[in-house]
Design a protein around this motif. Structure first.
Motif, mmCIF file in Angstrom:
data_model
loop_
_atom_site.group_PDB
_atom_site.id
_atom_site.type_symbol
_atom_site.label_atom_id
_atom_site.label_comp_id
_atom_site.label_asym_id
_atom_site.label_seq_id
_atom_site.Cartn_x
_atom_site.Cartn_y
_atom_site.Cartn_z
ATOM 1 N N LEU A 103 -5.220 6.518 1.554
ATOM 2 C CA LEU A 103 -4.702 5.496 0.655
ATOM 3 C C LEU A 103 -4.594 6.036 -0.764
ATOM 4 C CD1 LEU A 103 -3.861 2.494 0.394
ATOM 5 C CD2 LEU A 103 -6.265 2.002 -0.123
ATOM 6 N N GLY A 113 -1.253 16.802 10.757
ATOM 7 C CA GLY A 113 -2.438 16.769 11.601
ATOM 8 C C GLY A 113 -3.580 15.943 11.051
ATOM 9 N N MET A 114 -3.286 15.140 10.046
ATOM 10 C CA MET A 114 -4.343 14.359 9.414
ATOM 11 C C MET A 114 -4.038 12.869 9.512
ATOM 12 S SD MET A 114 -6.355 16.718 8.390
ATOM 13 C CE MET A 114 -7.446 15.960 7.208
ATOM 14 N N GLY A 115 -5.051 12.079 9.221
ATOM 15 C CA GLY A 115 -4.851 10.640 9.146
ATOM 16 C C GLY A 115 -4.222 10.261 7.818
ATOM 17 N N LEU A 116 -4.110 8.974 7.604
ATOM 18 C CA LEU A 116 -3.510 8.463 6.369
ATOM 19 C C LEU A 116 -4.575 8.300 5.296
ATOM 20 C CD1 LEU A 116 -1.740 7.296 8.873
ATOM 21 C CD2 LEU A 116 -0.690 5.912 7.093
ATOM 22 N N TYR A 164 0.360 5.269 1.212
ATOM 23 C CA TYR A 164 -0.464 6.267 1.882
ATOM 24 C C TYR A 164 0.258 7.607 1.854
ATOM 25 C CZ TYR A 164 -3.001 2.412 4.209
ATOM 26 O OH TYR A 164 -3.745 1.302 4.502
ATOM 27 N N PHE A 168 3.909 7.070 3.231
ATOM 28 C CA PHE A 168 4.210 5.801 3.892
ATOM 29 C C PHE A 168 3.853 4.644 2.973
ATOM 30 C CE2 PHE A 168 5.412 7.102 8.049
ATOM 31 C CZ PHE A 168 4.676 8.236 8.354
ATOM 32 N N TYR A 178 0.845 -1.196 0.000
ATOM 33 C CA TYR A 178 0.000 0.000 0.000
ATOM 34 C C TYR A 178 0.881 1.248 0.000
ATOM 35 C CZ TYR A 178 -2.852 -3.637 2.228
ATOM 36 O OH TYR A 178 -3.484 -4.810 2.536
ATOM 37 N N GLN A 184 0.202 11.234 4.304
ATOM 38 C CA GLN A 184 -0.273 11.808 5.560
ATOM 39 C C GLN A 184 0.076 13.282 5.587
ATOM 40 O OE1 GLN A 184 1.419 10.352 9.303
ATOM 41 N NE2 GLN A 184 -0.550 10.617 10.304
ATOM 42 N N GLU A 241 -8.063 6.121 -2.261
ATOM 43 C CA GLU A 241 -8.901 7.313 -2.126
ATOM 44 C C GLU A 241 -8.391 8.505 -2.920
ATOM 45 O OE1 GLU A 241 -8.541 6.803 2.442
ATOM 46 O OE2 GLU A 241 -10.234 8.162 2.108
#
Lengths: 112, 114
Positions: B45, B40-43, B35, B90, B33, B37, B59
Motif C-alpha cells: 500500500l 513475484g511479490m504481493g501488493l 498499491y 494498481f 487505494y 506490486q 507502507e
C-alpha cells in the motif's frame, strides 16, 4: 512488522484434485481475511473472505480460518486448468483501519 | 459502470522525470487505494483515501504524492522517478472500510524507469 506469509509455490495439482493453499499471519488482532486470485498480467479479484473461525464454503472454494493458530487456508475442489493463477492472501491490519497486508502469493498450476 | 479505470497502461520514464498516474472510479466509493506490486511479490500500500480531501500514507509512501479533490479521482504523482519505482501500480476502491467490503481493482499501470 506485521507479516503475511505464503509458500510461493508453484503448487502443481492434477485436474480434478483438491488444491490446498495456506497462509499465516503475525498480527493477532487481525479480524478480516481475504483470498484474491490474480492471473498473469491482470489485477487481483476477490475469491473469498472470512471473518469467523471455521469454514466458509462458496461453490468449489472453501476458506478455513483458525485465529488461535493465526492460520487461514483456501481449498479448491475439482481443480480446473482455469484455476491456474497466483492466489494472494490478505489480512487487515488491526488498529490501522483501511489497510490490507498482502502475502507474496502462491502460484497454482493445474495440470490437464 | 466502467468500475475502476487507470491510465496509462504502460509508461517508460527516464530517471529524474515526473509523471502522474490517473485513477478514476464511477461507483461512488468513498475509499480509494494505491498499491505497487513488484515481480513475484504481493501488493504494498502506497497511499489511501477515505474520502475527498482526506489522504493518508500506507507502507511505502516515499517518492509519491496523492490528492483527492473529488470522490471519483485519485491521482498518484511520482516526483524524480528512480529505478526502484519500476513496478506495476494498481488503484482500488471500496464503498466502506476494509472489514466490511472488498476492494475493486483497476487494470494496473506498468511503469519502467530507466
Amino acid at each position: 512488522q506485521k507479516e503475511v506469509e505464503q509458500n510461493s509455490g508453484p503448487l502443481s495439482v492434477p485436474e480434478g484434485a483438491i488444491a490446498s493453499l495456506n497462509c499465516t499471519y503475525s498480527d493477532r488482532g487481525s479480524q478480516s481475511f481475504f483470498w484474491y486470485r490474480q492471473y498473469s498480467g491482470k489485477s487481483p479479484e476477490l475469491i473469498m473472505f472470512i471473518y469467523s473461525n471455521g469454514d466458509k464454503e462458496d461453490g468449489r472454494f472453501t476458506a478455513q480460518l483458525n485465529k488461535a493458530s493465526q492460520y487461514v487456508s483456501l481449498l479448491i475442489r475439482d481443480s480446473q486448468p482455469s484455476d491456474s493463477a497466483t492466489y494472494l492472501c490478505a489480512v487487515d491490519s488491526w488498529g490501522a483501519t483501511n489497510k490490507l497486508i498482502f502475502g507474496t502469493g502462491t502460484l497454482l498450476a493445474v495440470q490437464p | 459502470n466502467a468500475g475502476v479505470t487507470q491510465t496509462p497502461k504502460f509508461r517508460i520514464l527516464k530517471i529524474g522525470q515526473s509523471m502522474t498516474l490517473q485513477c478514476a472510479q464511477d461507483m461512488n466509493h468513498n475509499y480509494m487505494y494505491w498499491y505497487r506490486q513488484d515481480p513475484g511479490m504481493g501488493l504494498k500500500l502506497i497511499y489511501y483515501s477515505v474520502g475527498a480531501g482526506i489522504t493518508d500514507k500506507g507502507e511505502v509512501p516515499n517518492g509519491y504524492n496523492v490528492s483527492r479533490s473529488t470522490t471519483e479521482d485519485f491521482p498518484l504523482r511520482l516526483e524524480l522517478a528512480a529505478p526502484s519505482q519500476t513496478s506495476v501500480y494498481f488503484c482500488a476502491s471500496s464503498p466502506t472500510g476494509i472489514g466490511q467490503e472488498t476492494q475493486y481493482f483497476g487494470p494496473g499501470t506498468r511503469l519502467l524507469v530507466l
